[in-house]
Design an enzyme around this catalytic site. Structure first.
Site, mmCIF file in Angstrom:
data_model
loop_
_atom_site.group_PDB
_atom_site.id
_atom_site.type_symbol
_atom_site.label_atom_id
_atom_site.label_comp_id
_atom_site.label_asym_id
_atom_site.label_seq_id
_atom_site.Cartn_x
_atom_site.Cartn_y
_atom_site.Cartn_z
ATOM 1 N N GLU A 185 -6.814 -23.844 5.765
ATOM 2 C CA GLU A 185 -5.413 -23.383 5.867
ATOM 3 C C GLU A 185 -4.790 -23.584 7.250
ATOM 4 O O GLU A 185 -4.143 -22.704 7.801
ATOM 5 C CB GLU A 185 -5.349 -21.895 5.461
ATOM 6 C CG GLU A 185 -5.898 -21.629 4.071
ATOM 7 C CD GLU A 185 -5.795 -20.174 3.633
ATOM 8 O OE1 GLU A 185 -5.356 -19.332 4.426
ATOM 9 O OE2 GLU A 185 -6.170 -19.870 2.483
ATOM 10 N N ASP A 231 -6.925 -26.276 1.729
ATOM 11 C CA ASP A 231 -5.632 -25.585 1.871
ATOM 12 C C ASP A 231 -5.041 -25.197 0.519
ATOM 13 O O ASP A 231 -5.565 -25.588 -0.537
ATOM 14 C CB ASP A 231 -4.642 -26.458 2.663
ATOM 15 C CG ASP A 231 -3.764 -25.630 3.617
ATOM 16 O OD1 ASP A 231 -3.400 -26.133 4.695
ATOM 17 O OD2 ASP A 231 -3.441 -24.464 3.256
ATOM 18 N N GLU A 301 -10.620 -23.309 -5.423
ATOM 19 C CA GLU A 301 -10.434 -21.861 -5.609
ATOM 20 C C GLU A 301 -9.547 -21.549 -6.815
ATOM 21 O O GLU A 301 -8.738 -20.653 -6.804
ATOM 22 C CB GLU A 301 -9.838 -21.246 -4.335
ATOM 23 C CG GLU A 301 -10.663 -21.508 -3.089
ATOM 24 C CD GLU A 301 -10.087 -20.864 -1.852
ATOM 25 O OE1 GLU A 301 -9.230 -19.971 -1.974
ATOM 26 O OE2 GLU A 301 -10.492 -21.238 -0.724
HETATM 27 C C1 XIL Z 1 -10.241 -14.069 -0.083
HETATM 28 C C2 XIL Z 1 -11.326 -13.200 -0.725
HETATM 29 O O1 XIL Z 1 -11.466 -13.565 -2.083
HETATM 30 C C3 XIL Z 1 -10.959 -11.736 -0.570
HETATM 31 O O2 XIL Z 1 -11.989 -10.914 -1.130
HETATM 32 C C4 XIL Z 1 -10.774 -11.435 0.896
HETATM 33 O O3 XIL Z 1 -10.386 -10.090 1.035
HETATM 34 C C5 XIL Z 1 -9.704 -12.357 1.500
HETATM 35 O O4 XIL Z 1 -10.068 -13.732 1.296
HETATM 36 N N1 XIL Z 1 -7.968 -18.581 0.281
HETATM 37 C C6 XIL Z 1 -9.209 -18.674 0.805
HETATM 38 C C7 XIL Z 1 -10.232 -17.640 0.537
HETATM 39 O O5 XIL Z 1 -9.563 -19.712 1.398
HETATM 40 O O6 XIL Z 1 -11.185 -17.505 1.606
HETATM 41 C C8 XIL Z 1 -9.582 -16.306 0.264
HETATM 42 O O7 XIL Z 1 -10.612 -15.420 -0.164
HETATM 43 C C9 XIL Z 1 -8.519 -16.465 -0.827
HETATM 44 C C10 XIL Z 1 -7.435 -17.407 -0.362
#
Ligand code: XIL
Length: 392
Positions: A185, A231, A301
């Site tokens: 990110e 990202d 994700e």
């Molecule tokens: C999130 C986790 O799932 C949560 O439990 C934590 O509180 C915050 O981070 N993008 C990402 C991940 O790259 O690392 C994030 O994960 C979600 C958004």
């Protein structure tokens, strides 16, 4: 609803609501109008049948792809049914927390001089025991930084802190890691920088080259791992996502032109249920542009926020499934896409319960398996997309 042979129910509803709203005669508030509009997205006739009994892991492997998910250490450790479901459905494991700098619980970096690999080692062993691939998330991010970071790291020592972290953490799993999200990110177009970089502590302490440094050290430390820039916000036909896609492409081009060893783009793909600004042609072009740089692509994700969807779970599940299948149909058409990971496997454990909870208090339903580990239409949607994907 006026019966018109040429206008489907959905179209009629959208037309009807649109007309009434524009005439200002719609008695309901905007949110109710939107809810009706979103409900019109639902197509009760859409077919989500998945053929056969194969797991998502098996369907992915049949096409030369990898399917897996993020998982939390406490959940895998304590929930045997979830762990069994994970091993059946997933071919790759990424710790949701354990390889970030600091997530409360058993943080990787409890203090400046200490590394605690309890979670990450246990997850690595779980992957090895169950013949799963293991991926790391994430070596450099502006979130999940330890409480001691801001008082300890400064412009004099920042590079040494960064290099030590990468060498220690990536070094521990060298040769065992499928891929690393090396930098996460780093782009934020709203910051209006010419390079569109997010104003993170790393940028402020080290300048834009922190990204190159991270990738170069990761490559030296683990030459076997696929090195990924990861990202979000790259999915929709909105001005923000379009700007971000352009900025990410420019970043990747800059890195490649300097010989920085970025090898793949990770697209988080946190989809928005009910978002209608989806342009498959533009999205496919983006995937092609990334692939044309010689980069691989991972969907890292994947999940679907259902906070704006109707409470009715049958309607919600259909819209979530449609979002997944429509998105993956585009993504998996690109041969450079090698893996799809959902951010969690079951609604039992999802970050969206906190980060995108529903105003009506209903449990969110963003993932392939429900809270009882039963496959939902979201599972069918992913299965169908994998079955339809071109073989790699
Ligand atoms: C999130 C986790 O799932 C949560 O439990 C934590 O509180 C915050 O981070 N993008 C990402 C991940 O790259 O690392 C994030 O994960 C979600 C958004």
């Amino acid at each position: 609803m006026p019966k018109h042979p040429l206008v489907s129910r959905r179209r009629a509803l959208l037309l009807g609501l649109g007309t009434l709203a524009s005439m200002g005669t719609l008695g309901m508030g905007r949110s109710k109008y939107l809810s009706y509009q979103i409900e019109a997205l639902d197509d009760p006739k859409r077919d989500f049948t998945a053929v056969g009994e194969a797991s998502l892991k098996e369907r992915a492997a049949a096409k030369g792809l990898i399917y897996g998910a993020a998982m939390r250490y406490p959940a895998l450790l304590s929930d045997a049914k979830l762990a069994n479901c994970f091993v059946r459905e997933c071919g790759i494991l990424v710790p949701e927390w354990g390889l970030k700098w600091y997530v409360p619980g058993v943080p990787l970096r409890p203090n400046p001089d200490k590394f605690d690999f309890t979670e990450a080692d246990w997850m690595a062993q779980f992957a090895k025991t169950n013949s799963l691939l293991y991926r790391g998330h994430t070596l450099v991010w502006h979130e999940s930084l330890p409480p001691w970071f801001k008082d300890t790291v400064n412009s004099q020592n920042a590079e040494q802190v960064l290099v030590k972290h990468i060498k220690t953490v990536a070094g521990r799993y060298a040769g065992k890691m499928h891929s690393w999200d090396v930098v996460n990110e780093a782009i934020a177009t709203y910051e209006k920088r010419q390079d569109n970089l997010r104003k993170t502590p790393w940028l402020e302490l080290l300048g834009p080259n922190y990204i190159d440094t991270a990738f170069r050290v990761a490559a030296e430390t683990d030459p076997k791992a696929l090195l990924v820039y990861n990202d979000f916000g790259l999915e929709y036909d909105t001005p923000e996502d379009e700007a971000k896609r352009t900025a990410v492409l420019k970043l990747l081009e800059r890195l490649k032109s300097k010989g920085t060893p970025v090898q793949a783009l990770g697209i988080q793909a946190h989809l928005l249920g009910g978002e209608t600004r989806f342009n498959s042609k533009k999205l496919r072009e983006f995937f092609s542009n990334v692939a044309s740089m010689g980069l691989k692509i991972l969907i890292t994700e994947l999940d679907v926020t259902d906070k704006n969807l109707p409470k009715n779970t049958a309607v919600r599940d259909r819209i979530v499934a449609a979002s997944l299948e429509d998105y993956l149909a585009v993504a998996l058409d690109e041969p450079a896409v090698i893996a799809v990971l959902t951010w969690g496997l079951s609604d039992r454990v999802t970050w969206l319960s906190d980060f995108q909870s529903r105003s009506d208090g209903a449990a969110v339903r963003p993932l392939p398996m429900d809270a009882d580990l039963k496959p939902k239409l979201a599972w069918n949607a992913i299965a169908r997309a994998l079955d339809s994907a071109p073989k790699r």
